[in-house]
Design an enzyme around this catalytic site. Structure first.
Site, mmCIF file in Angstrom:
data_model
loop_
_atom_site.group_PDB
_atom_site.id
_atom_site.type_symbol
_atom_site.label_atom_id
_atom_site.label_comp_id
_atom_site.label_asym_id
_atom_site.label_seq_id
_atom_site.Cartn_x
_atom_site.Cartn_y
_atom_site.Cartn_z
ATOM 1 N N ASP A 34 1.320 8.696 56.496
ATOM 2 C CA ASP A 34 1.140 8.624 57.946
ATOM 3 C C ASP A 34 0.633 9.959 58.509
ATOM 4 O O ASP A 34 -0.372 10.009 59.243
ATOM 5 C CB ASP A 34 2.508 8.278 58.552
ATOM 6 C CG ASP A 34 2.410 7.639 59.916
ATOM 7 O OD1 ASP A 34 1.298 7.334 60.365
ATOM 8 O OD2 ASP A 34 3.480 7.442 60.535
ATOM 9 N N GLY A 124 8.066 6.514 49.446
ATOM 10 C CA GLY A 124 8.232 7.931 49.769
ATOM 11 C C GLY A 124 9.555 8.144 50.477
ATOM 12 O O GLY A 124 10.635 7.942 49.900
HETATM 13 P P1 ADP Z 1 7.213 5.365 53.279
HETATM 14 O O1 ADP Z 1 7.813 5.930 54.538
HETATM 15 O O2 ADP Z 1 6.709 3.954 53.435
HETATM 16 O O3 ADP Z 1 8.098 5.572 52.085
HETATM 17 P P2 ADP Z 1 5.499 7.668 52.548
HETATM 18 O O4 ADP Z 1 4.225 8.048 53.199
HETATM 19 O O5 ADP Z 1 6.669 8.607 52.693
HETATM 20 O O6 ADP Z 1 5.842 6.195 53.075
HETATM 21 O O7 ADP Z 1 5.236 7.458 50.990
HETATM 22 C C1 ADP Z 1 4.609 6.343 50.427
HETATM 23 C C2 ADP Z 1 3.958 6.742 49.114
HETATM 24 O O8 ADP Z 1 2.716 7.387 49.387
HETATM 25 C C3 ADP Z 1 4.756 7.731 48.261
HETATM 26 O O9 ADP Z 1 4.660 7.301 46.904
HETATM 27 C C4 ADP Z 1 4.040 9.059 48.479
HETATM 28 O O10 ADP Z 1 4.132 9.904 47.332
HETATM 29 C C5 ADP Z 1 2.624 8.603 48.656
HETATM 30 N N1 ADP Z 1 1.729 9.500 49.431
HETATM 31 C C6 ADP Z 1 2.038 10.537 50.236
HETATM 32 N N2 ADP Z 1 0.922 11.078 50.760
HETATM 33 C C7 ADP Z 1 -0.132 10.360 50.269
HETATM 34 C C8 ADP Z 1 -1.547 10.434 50.411
HETATM 35 N N3 ADP Z 1 -2.134 11.342 51.194
HETATM 36 N N4 ADP Z 1 -2.304 9.519 49.746
HETATM 37 C C9 ADP Z 1 -1.743 8.568 48.970
HETATM 38 N N5 ADP Z 1 -0.413 8.458 48.789
HETATM 39 C C10 ADP Z 1 0.388 9.343 49.428
#
Ligand code: ADP
Length: 169
Positions: A34, A124
């Site tokens: 996000d 994440g």
């Molecule tokens: P949620 O709140 O749904 O858990 P997160 O963004 O914290 O979402 O994490 C979801 C997944 O995306 C995790 O496996 C994290 O490591 C990964 N992630 C974080 N940043 C990026 C990025 N820029 N591109 C792709 N995946 C990412």
């Protein structure tokens, strides 16, 4: 036929018709995917998210649902925001996680998107175990009728990539 492809990397560097955001229900930004999407996509995305909060989603976007905005400066036409469930060991929320993929594909179909990039939703900050999240993601995409031609899972690290590779290989 929908082709599933896997890529390791940063989803904000992808070129696709639609890039899916692992949003939270406020739609006003957060960490992880996000934060990265809003940083690289610029203020136009947040502006549309605020407008959605002021209209259709006054109480936020419910978990398991999806909604599209502009992709701003990203190399995509749309960002599809979906809200994954927080993992719980005492309650099975798998249907909500599956719903994120189904609803995102439904929105993609409405838009006419043919290529859609997904992160590993909920793995994440929301702590969903990677292997189970990969199983749900792949099974759901395979089981959802859609005109989307390519679903690309964009996995941030080796561990995530390997988990998805085991489900698709
Ligand atoms: P949620 O709140 O749904 O858990 P997160 O963004 O914290 O979402 O994490 C979801 C997944 O995306 C995790 O496996 C994290 O490591 C990964 N992630 C974080 N940043 C990026 C990025 N820029 N591109 C792709 N995946 C990412």
């Amino acid at each position: 036929m929908t082709t599933i492809t896997l890529v390791q990397g940063d989803i904000t560097r992808q070129s696709a018709d639609a890039i899916v955001n692992a949003a939270n229900s406020s739609l006003l930004g957060g960490g992880g995917v996000d934060g990265a999407i809003h940083r690289r996509g610029g203020p136009a995305i947040l502006e549309e998210c605020r407008a959605l909060r002021a209209s259709r989603y006054g109480r936020g976007l419910p978990t398991g649902q999806a909604v599209a905005t502009t992709a701003g400066a990203l190399d995509a036409r749309w960002v599809i925001h979906t809200v994954g469930p927080v993992y719980s060991s005492s309650e099975d929320r798998s249907d909500l996680l599956a719903s994120c993929y189904r609803e995102s594909l439904r929105v993609a179909d409405e838009l006419g998107a043919r290529t859609v990039a997904f992160p590993a939703v909920s793995t994440g900050v929301y702590r969903w175990p990677m292997d189970d999240a990969a199983r749900i993601a792949v099974e759901t995409v395979r089981g959802t009728p859609t005109a989307v031609e390519e679903v690309r899972f964009v996995l941030f690290d080796d561990r995530a990539y390997e988990a998805f590779a085991r489900r698709t290989g």
